[in-house]
Design a protein around this motif. Structure first.
Motif, PDB file in Angstrom:
ATOM      1  N   ALA A 272       0.821  -1.211   0.000  1.00 38.62           N
ATOM      2  CA  ALA A 272       0.000   0.000   0.000  1.00 38.62           C
ATOM      3  C   ALA A 272       0.854   1.260   0.000  1.00 38.62           C
ATOM      4  O   ALA A 272       0.563   2.230  -0.719  1.00 38.62           O
ATOM      5  CB  ALA A 272      -0.927  -0.003   1.219  1.00 38.62           C
ATOM      6  N   LEU A 273       1.923   1.259   0.790  1.00 38.32           N
ATOM      7  CA  LEU A 273       2.778   2.440   0.854  1.00 38.32           C
ATOM      8  C   LEU A 273       3.447   2.711  -0.489  1.00 38.32           C
ATOM      9  O   LEU A 273       3.521   3.869  -0.936  1.00 38.32           O
ATOM     10  CB  LEU A 273       3.837   2.264   1.947  1.00 38.32           C
ATOM     11  CG  LEU A 273       3.324   2.138   3.383  1.00 38.32           C
ATOM     12  CD1 LEU A 273       4.493   2.032   4.349  1.00 38.32           C
ATOM     13  CD2 LEU A 273       2.432   3.303   3.759  1.00 38.32           C
ATOM     14  N   LEU A 274       3.927   1.653  -1.137  1.00 38.48           N
ATOM     15  CA  LEU A 274       4.589   1.848  -2.428  1.00 38.48           C
ATOM     16  C   LEU A 274       3.586   2.190  -3.517  1.00 38.48           C
ATOM     17  O   LEU A 274       3.867   3.014  -4.403  1.00 38.48           O
ATOM     18  CB  LEU A 274       5.389   0.605  -2.793  1.00 38.48           C
ATOM     19  CG  LEU A 274       6.851   0.562  -2.313  1.00 38.48           C
ATOM     20  CD1 LEU A 274       7.636   1.704  -2.925  1.00 38.48           C
ATOM     21  CD2 LEU A 274       6.953   0.619  -0.799  1.00 38.48           C
ATOM     22  N   ILE A 275       2.406   1.572  -3.496  1.00 35.79           N
ATOM     23  CA  ILE A 275       1.371   1.902  -4.473  1.00 35.79           C
ATOM     24  C   ILE A 275       0.957   3.353  -4.321  1.00 35.79           C
ATOM     25  O   ILE A 275       0.788   4.094  -5.302  1.00 35.79           O
ATOM     26  CB  ILE A 275       0.156   0.966  -4.294  1.00 35.79           C
ATOM     27  CG1 ILE A 275       0.460  -0.424  -4.864  1.00 35.79           C
ATOM     28  CG2 ILE A 275      -1.078   1.551  -4.965  1.00 35.79           C
ATOM     29  CD1 ILE A 275       0.452  -0.499  -6.364  1.00 35.79           C
ATOM     30  N   SER A 276       0.782   3.795  -3.073  1.00 36.34           N
ATOM     31  CA  SER A 276       0.382   5.183  -2.833  1.00 36.34           C
ATOM     32  C   SER A 276       1.475   6.159  -3.225  1.00 36.34           C
ATOM     33  O   SER A 276       1.215   7.191  -3.855  1.00 36.34           O
ATOM     34  CB  SER A 276       0.026   5.380  -1.351  1.00 36.34           C
ATOM     35  OG  SER A 276      -0.994   4.511  -0.945  1.00 36.34           O
ATOM     36  N   GLY A 277       2.714   5.822  -2.843  1.00 35.52           N
ATOM     37  CA  GLY A 277       3.811   6.747  -3.098  1.00 35.52           C
ATOM     38  C   GLY A 277       4.218   6.824  -4.550  1.00 35.52           C
ATOM     39  O   GLY A 277       4.506   7.914  -5.060  1.00 35.52           O
ATOM     40  N   ALA A 278       4.240   5.672  -5.243  1.00 36.31           N
ATOM     41  CA  ALA A 278       4.681   5.659  -6.645  1.00 36.31           C
ATOM     42  C   ALA A 278       3.494   5.813  -7.595  1.00 36.31           C
ATOM     43  O   ALA A 278       3.433   6.758  -8.387  1.00 36.31           O
ATOM     44  CB  ALA A 278       5.440   4.368  -6.943  1.00 36.31           C
ATOM     45  N   GLY A 279       2.550   4.883  -7.521  1.00 33.18           N
ATOM     46  CA  GLY A 279       1.415   4.932  -8.440  1.00 33.18           C
ATOM     47  C   GLY A 279       0.443   6.060  -8.137  1.00 33.18           C
ATOM     48  O   GLY A 279       0.008   6.780  -9.037  1.00 33.18           O
ATOM     49  N   GLY A 280       0.089   6.228  -6.854  1.00 34.12           N
ATOM     50  CA  GLY A 280      -0.879   7.261  -6.494  1.00 34.12           C
ATOM     51  C   GLY A 280      -0.394   8.663  -6.804  1.00 34.12           C
ATOM     52  O   GLY A 280      -1.167   9.510  -7.273  1.00 34.12           O
ATOM     53  N   SER A 281       0.874   8.923  -6.551  1.00 35.95           N
ATOM     54  CA  SER A 281       1.405  10.258  -6.848  1.00 35.95           C
ATOM     55  C   SER A 281       1.375  10.530  -8.350  1.00 35.95           C
ATOM     56  O   SER A 281       1.078  11.656  -8.783  1.00 35.95           O
ATOM     57  CB  SER A 281       2.831  10.380  -6.309  1.00 35.95           C
ATOM     58  OG  SER A 281       3.684   9.408  -6.904  1.00 35.95           O
ATOM     59  N   ALA A 282       1.681   9.500  -9.167  1.00 30.62           N
ATOM     60  CA  ALA A 282       1.650   9.674 -10.618  1.00 30.62           C
ATOM     61  C   ALA A 282       0.234   9.925 -11.112  1.00 30.62           C
ATOM     62  O   ALA A 282      -0.010  10.783 -11.982  1.00 30.62           O
ATOM     63  CB  ALA A 282       2.239   8.447 -11.311  1.00 30.62           C
ATOM     64  N   VAL A 283      -0.735   9.177 -10.565  1.00 23.86           N
ATOM     65  CA  VAL A 283      -2.141   9.373 -10.952  1.00 23.86           C
ATOM     66  C   VAL A 283      -2.616  10.760 -10.561  1.00 23.86           C
ATOM     67  O   VAL A 283      -3.270  11.460 -11.338  1.00 23.86           O
ATOM     68  CB  VAL A 283      -3.013   8.286 -10.300  1.00 23.86           C
ATOM     69  CG1 VAL A 283      -4.500   8.631 -10.433  1.00 23.86           C
ATOM     70  CG2 VAL A 283      -2.739   6.928 -10.923  1.00 23.86           C
TER      71      VAL A 283
END
Length: 257
Positions: free
Chosen positions: A97-108
């Motif tokens: 969740a932390l990596l999805i939020s930090g990498a993917g979520g920030s890009a989205v």
């Protein structure tokens, strides 16, 4: 209700409303399958390697700590059970969740925020195209799907890392490490881990979409929105994890009971 309270609750209501609208728009046709596949690949590409690398120290730390504690109490044979269950139920979904939020979520969030300040979102609405259906739904679903896949990767890497550090570094027994885990592990442990990852990914996607569609003015505003999305996602992930863990421990009896 006082004005400050109303102002504080307004974003919460809008966030919940966006989540409901995303769910409703995801059932509409035509479904943006090509966009979904592209977003799944993009989020996986930016998140897979950091997730794997980040899980190794998590698994190692848990294995080393539990190995030392069980050695002090003379229960070395239970090290595998404690470390692997901790990785499967807690560390893997949280790291994902932390990596999805930090990498993917920030890009989205940055992508949607840039489209918003360039008025592309408004132009789509004028043309009768739903930006929620066309842009937001594929990105949110992609983050949920990718979170489930990466959670499996994080689990495997974390368990392997824990095994290496406990058996190779601390001199533990390979058989005891594996047998103690298999003696108390349940299929529900994997299920709750994947459910957590799915919810964490979807929540991070909705937060990123909300902040991306409602950024402060200007390029600086988009940057601020990205930072806010990551922080809010982290807070919600830990709160949801607390609730799900408490429910799981209350509703699912341990193996053998």
């Amino acid at each position: 209700m006082s004005a400050p309270v109303a102002r504080a609750l307004t974003p919460v209501g809008k966030f919940i409303g966006l989540g409901i609208e995303i769910g409703r728009q995801s059932l509409r046709r035509p479904f943006q399958l090509r966009e979904l596949v592209e977003q799944v690949w993009f989020v996986t590409k930016v998140s897979a390697l950091p997730t794997a690398l980040f899980t190794i120290p998590f698994g190692a730390t848990i294995a080393l700590l539990l190995g030392e504690l069980t050695r002090q109490f003379g229960a070395q044979s239970q090290t595998g059970a404690g470390s692997v269950l901790a990785i499967v139920q807690q560390a893997a979904p949280i790291v994902t969740a932390l990596l999805i939020s930090g990498a993917g979520g920030s890009a989205v969030c940055a992508d949607l925020g840039a489209r918003t300040i360039r008025e592309e979102i408004s132009a789509m609405e004028v043309l009768g195209i739903s930006p929620i259906q066309r842009l937001v739904v594929p990105r949110v679903l992609a983050m949920g799907i990718t979170a489930v896949v990466l959670n499996g990767l994080a689990t495997c890497v974390g368990v392997a890392g824990g095994y290496f550090f406990n058996v190779i570094i601390q001199g533990g027994s390979p058989g005891a490490y594996i047998n103690s885990f298999s003696a108390i592990a349940q299929v529900s442990d994997i299920v709750v881990s994947e459910v957590k990852a799915l919810l964490f990914g979807l929540v991070a996607g909705v937060v990123a979409a909300y902040r991306g569609l409602n950024p402060p003015p200007g390029a600086k505003g988009v940057g601020d929105a990205v930072n806010q999305a990551v922080v809010i996602s982290f807070v919600l992930v830990f709160l949801i994890n607390l609730v799900l863990t408490a429910l799981y421990l209350e509703l699912v009896p341990p193996k053998g009971f």
